[in-house]
Motif scaffolding. Structure first.
Motif, short mmCIF file in Angstrom:
data_model
loop_
_atom_site.label_atom_id
_atom_site.label_comp_id
_atom_site.label_asym_id
_atom_site.label_seq_id
_atom_site.Cartn_x
_atom_site.Cartn_y
_atom_site.Cartn_z
N GLU A 12 -44.64 32.47 -13.39
CA GLU A 12 -44.10 31.57 -14.41
C GLU A 12 -44.97 30.33 -14.46
O GLU A 12 -45.72 30.04 -13.54
CB GLU A 12 -42.64 31.21 -14.10
N PRO A 13 -44.87 29.56 -15.56
CA PRO A 13 -45.75 28.38 -15.72
C PRO A 13 -45.47 27.31 -14.68
O PRO A 13 -44.38 27.25 -14.09
CB PRO A 13 -45.42 27.88 -17.13
N LEU A 14 -46.46 26.45 -14.48
CA LEU A 14 -46.28 25.30 -13.61
C LEU A 14 -45.32 24.31 -14.24
O LEU A 14 -45.19 24.23 -15.46
CB LEU A 14 -47.63 24.61 -13.35
N LYS A 15 -44.63 23.53 -13.40
CA LYS A 15 -43.67 22.53 -13.87
C LYS A 15 -44.36 21.18 -14.03
O LYS A 15 -45.16 20.78 -13.19
CB LYS A 15 -42.51 22.40 -12.87
N SER A 16 -44.03 20.48 -15.10
CA SER A 16 -44.55 19.13 -15.30
C SER A 16 -43.45 18.14 -14.95
O SER A 16 -42.71 17.67 -15.82
CB SER A 16 -45.01 18.93 -16.75
N LEU A 17 -43.32 17.84 -13.65
CA LEU A 17 -42.25 16.98 -13.15
C LEU A 17 -42.80 16.01 -12.12
O LEU A 17 -43.73 16.34 -11.38
CB LEU A 17 -41.16 17.82 -12.46
N THR A 18 -42.21 14.83 -12.06
CA THR A 18 -42.49 13.93 -10.94
C THR A 18 -41.47 14.20 -9.84
O THR A 18 -40.45 14.85 -10.05
CB THR A 18 -42.38 12.46 -11.38
N LEU A 19 -41.73 13.67 -8.67
CA LEU A 19 -40.77 13.80 -7.57
C LEU A 19 -39.46 13.08 -7.88
O LEU A 19 -38.39 13.53 -7.50
CB LEU A 19 -41.39 13.25 -6.29
N GLY A 20 -39.55 11.97 -8.60
CA GLY A 20 -38.34 11.27 -9.00
C GLY A 20 -37.49 12.08 -9.95
O GLY A 20 -36.25 12.10 -9.85
N GLN A 21 -38.14 12.79 -10.89
CA GLN A 21 -37.41 13.66 -11.81
C GLN A 21 -36.83 14.86 -11.09
O GLN A 21 -35.73 15.33 -11.42
CB GLN A 21 -38.36 14.11 -12.93
N LEU A 22 -37.54 15.35 -10.09
CA LEU A 22 -37.03 16.47 -9.29
C LEU A 22 -35.71 16.09 -8.63
O LEU A 22 -34.74 16.85 -8.65
CB LEU A 22 -38.06 16.87 -8.23
N LEU A 23 -35.65 14.89 -8.05
CA LEU A 23 -34.41 14.45 -7.41
C LEU A 23 -33.30 14.29 -8.45
O LEU A 23 -32.15 14.69 -8.19
CB LEU A 23 -34.64 13.11 -6.70
N GLU A 24 -33.61 13.74 -9.59
CA GLU A 24 -32.59 13.55 -10.63
C GLU A 24 -32.02 14.89 -11.08
O GLU A 24 -30.80 15.03 -11.25
CB GLU A 24 -33.18 12.79 -11.81
N ASP A 25 -32.89 15.87 -11.27
CA ASP A 25 -32.42 17.21 -11.64
C ASP A 25 -31.52 17.79 -10.56
O ASP A 25 -30.49 18.42 -10.85
CB ASP A 25 -33.62 18.14 -11.88
N ALA A 26 -31.92 17.61 -9.29
CA ALA A 26 -31.13 18.14 -8.17
C ALA A 26 -29.76 17.48 -8.12
O ALA A 26 -28.74 18.15 -7.87
CB ALA A 26 -31.88 17.93 -6.86
N ALA A 27 -29.71 16.15 -8.35
CA ALA A 27 -28.43 15.44 -8.32
C ALA A 27 -27.51 15.91 -9.44
O ALA A 27 -26.28 15.96 -9.27
CB ALA A 27 -28.68 13.94 -8.43
N ASN A 28 -28.07 16.26 -10.59
CA ASN A 28 -27.26 16.77 -11.70
C ASN A 28 -26.75 18.18 -11.43
O ASN A 28 -25.61 18.52 -11.77
CB ASN A 28 -28.08 16.76 -13.00
N LYS A 29 -27.57 19.02 -10.80
CA LYS A 29 -27.19 20.42 -10.55
C LYS A 29 -26.31 20.57 -9.30
O LYS A 29 -25.40 21.40 -9.27
CB LYS A 29 -28.45 21.28 -10.37
N TYR A 30 -26.62 19.80 -8.26
CA TYR A 30 -25.99 20.02 -6.96
C TYR A 30 -25.34 18.73 -6.44
O TYR A 30 -25.39 18.45 -5.24
CB TYR A 30 -27.03 20.50 -5.94
N GLU A 31 -24.71 17.94 -7.30
CA GLU A 31 -24.30 16.59 -6.96
C GLU A 31 -23.41 16.51 -5.72
O GLU A 31 -23.51 15.58 -4.93
CB GLU A 31 -23.61 15.92 -8.15
N LYS A 32 -22.51 17.47 -5.52
CA LYS A 32 -21.59 17.40 -4.38
C LYS A 32 -22.07 18.19 -3.17
O LYS A 32 -21.40 18.23 -2.13
CB LYS A 32 -20.21 17.90 -4.81
N THR A 33 -23.22 18.83 -3.30
CA THR A 33 -23.78 19.59 -2.17
C THR A 33 -24.43 18.64 -1.18
O THR A 33 -25.11 17.68 -1.57
CB THR A 33 -24.84 20.60 -2.68
N ASP A 34 -24.26 18.89 0.11
CA ASP A 34 -24.93 18.08 1.13
C ASP A 34 -26.44 18.29 1.03
O ASP A 34 -26.94 19.41 1.19
CB ASP A 34 -24.46 18.47 2.53
N ALA A 35 -27.15 17.21 0.78
CA ALA A 35 -28.61 17.27 0.80
C ALA A 35 -29.10 17.16 2.24
O ALA A 35 -30.07 17.83 2.63
CB ALA A 35 -29.20 16.16 -0.05
#
Length: 570
Positions: free
Chosen positions: A36-59
């Motif tokens: 699949e194609p490479l992702k155009s994301l920063t590390l800050g955006q990666l965290l924001e996406d994770a917080a939206n998808k897995y907000e109540k999961t223990d990181a």
């Protein structure tokens, strides 16, 4: 010229075998085009996406201080801290050193730096004043975040030793002749410390959890890692946001993270690429939970955490697994891990068998890579190594291109050892402000010369067979230390073996076996030679033996053979 696309059901890896333009596709040159194609994301955006998808999961689960932090809370704290960093006067592109063990704040600072457009410099918490001075200067670190103290390691006292100006600094803006770029020190402490900003105060300095006005390009440097130091002083390796994001994503996908959420026992240090890419960033893509058993490496605490937190996946170097097995033999804990990811150094088939037997792990997943390649280039498929399968270090990762060459840089046939060259999106941007060292390892076509002696197979798998610089030349015969090490580690009384070449007036070099023994046993050179007899050729037979309490190591666990050779040069 591209050859046919090759794939197998067992690996689920698609790649293109390359030829030399003459239709010779039997040569060790493969390009994995990617699933699949490479992702155009920063590390800050990666965290924001994770917080939206897995907000109540223990990181993060920090066992030693009984803390659990969800992905939503990581984002909240990271943004507050990012705003605090900017309020100090830090600006986009400034480098912020992170000098601490495996604690919750390490992850918060890492993401806060990314959210604020700063560059994280990952620093070994074991560094003393001289090593710290070198790292701060070679990286141009402007702000340093550290712990005040953990057990016998006093970070603030080490800083005062290096920077006596700290105790005389009342403005909390440092001016140092030894480290001229360093202006701010932030200490994680319950007490105010002279010349330093308090972490909690910086975290709460701005009444907002929104970072305003920063714009980060994914291709900009996001992390500076230090080279492992197997050959001398560490160099500053520049990795972009995009490199870390994509390398961690394809690693997790290869390990099967897209099929099940995992609870990971993190044995490696966070400052290493195993921590930054393989643990922190990798987990964020898939909502995995990182378990920190103790701030500094402790095999007993690691084993307890595996049981108490019901970890499903173990991360570690071969040495860490050796230690874990020894502790488990004594404590016999009930373990729940399904998979074990192993990398950063060569391992023996005997160790893999012990991991399965003693740790009750069914799937062992090897990986191979380097800090300069943003982590893994070869990774096992999610099914792991099976009984009777040829031992390898995994299969070529997505979007990677690799070749194996001889001393004249000619590509060798599949199955023939040579030096591994790799290139792709993941190849480092270079060593910071060091074009000469960069040119030594990156050629004009962006091939990274790994320095590893490697065998590549037609199915896309490969394995390390030694370091080019570690090759022993005895009487004109080339000897791979790794072959002898693996044989010695199958000896019932040997925990770990390293083989080096020592000078010999007539033969040039002789074979010296350095071994760690199990408690209470004794071993002689004659018994070693008897064990090796008829298993290896006579010219490979060790002629010297050194019994070791421990080996000199890099922070990632790799043995520093150049120090062993110096120690036994006579």
């Amino acid at each position: 010229m591209d050859g046919p696309v090759c794939s197998t059901d067992t690996q689920s890896v698609q790649f293109v075998k390359k030829d030399n333009g003459l239709g010779q596709s039997h040569l060790s040159h493969i390009h994995n085009l990617g699933s699949e194609p490479l992702k155009s994301l920063t590390l800050g955006q990666l965290l924001e996406d994770a917080a939206n998808k897995y907000e109540k999961t223990d990181a993060i689960v920090s066992v030693w201080d009984n803390r659990r932090v969800t992905y939503k809370e990581v984002l909240h704290q990271a943004d507050k801290l990012a705003a605090g960093f900017l309020s100090l006067g830090l600006e986009k592109g400034d480098r912020i050193g992170l000098w601490a063990p495996n604690i919750v704040e390490w992850v918060i600072v890492f993401y806060a730096s990314a959210r604020a457009g700063l560059v994280t410099v990952a620093i070994n918490p074991n560094f003393k004043a001289l090593d710290l001075e070198h790292v701060l200067n070679v990286s141009g670190t402007k702000a340093l975040v550290c712990l005040e103290q953990y057990k016998s390691i006093n970070f603030y006292d080490t800083l005062k030793c290096l920077l006596p100006e700290l105790e005389m600094c009342s403005t909390k803006r440092l001016s140092s002749a030894k480290c001229p770029a360093l202006k701010f020190v932030v200490v994680i402490s319950n007490a105010p410390l002279r010349g330093a900003h308090n972490y909690a105060e910086v975290l709460n300095a701005v009444d907002t959890n929104t970072v305003e006005g920063y714009h980060v390009n994914p291709e900009e440097t996001g992390v500076i890692q230090l080279s492992s130091g197997t050959t001398g002083r560490a160099k500053a390796i520049c990795l972009s946001h995009s490199q870390v994001v994509n390398s961690s994503y394809f690693l997790g996908k290869r390990l099967g993270f897209d099929k099940a959420q995992h609870i990971i026992c993190v044995q490696p240090p966070l400052f290493h690429v195993f921590g930054v890419v393989g643990s922190i960033s990798n987990a964020a893509h898939f909502g995995a939970t990182l378990v920190f058993p103790a701030p500094m490496y402790n095999s007993t605490e690691n084993l307890k955490a595996l049981e108490n937190e019901r970890c499903t996946l173990i991360y570690g170097t071969p040495t860490m697994y050796i230690d874990l097995i020894n502790v488990q033999t004594q404590l016999k804990k009930k373990l729940y891990a399904q998979k074990a990811f192993i990398g950063a150094a060569p391992f023996s088939p005997e160790l893999l068998a012990k991991i399965k037997d003693k740790l009750n792990v069914q799937q062992i997943l090897p990986g191979y890579g380097a800090t300069e390649t943003s982590g893994a280039v070869f990774v096992s498929t999610s099914s792991g190594l099976t009984v009777g399968q040829r031992i390898n270090d995994g299969y070529i990762i997505d979007h990677a291109e690799v070749k194996v060459v001889d001393n004249c840089r000619n590509i060798v046939p599949f199955g023939i050892p040579g030096e591994l060259y790799v290139r792709g999106y993941y190849t480092m941007k270079g060593y910071l402000d060091d074009p000469d060292s960069t040119r030594e390892v990156l050629d004009c076509e962006n091939w990274y010369k790994t320095g590893d002696q490697f065998i590549l197979y037609e199915d896309g798998s490969g394995k390390v067979v030694g370091r080019m610089k570690d090759m022993i030349i005895r009487g004109g015969e080339n000897i791979s230390p790794t072959e002898i090490e693996k044989l010695l580690e199958s000896h019932p009384d040997i925990l770990e073996a390293q083989v080096i070449g020592v000078k010999h007036e007539r033969l040039g070099e002789e074979v010296c076996a350095c071994v760690r023994l199990k408690a209470g046993v004794e071993l002689t050179l004659d018994s070693i030679r008897e064990f090796c007899d008829r298993k290896i050729s006579g010219y490979k037979m060790p002629t010297q033996l050194r019994i070791m309490e421990s080996f000199p190591r890099t922070p990632s666990g790799k043995v520093q053979k150049f120090l062993l050779r110096q120690q036994f040069s006579e």
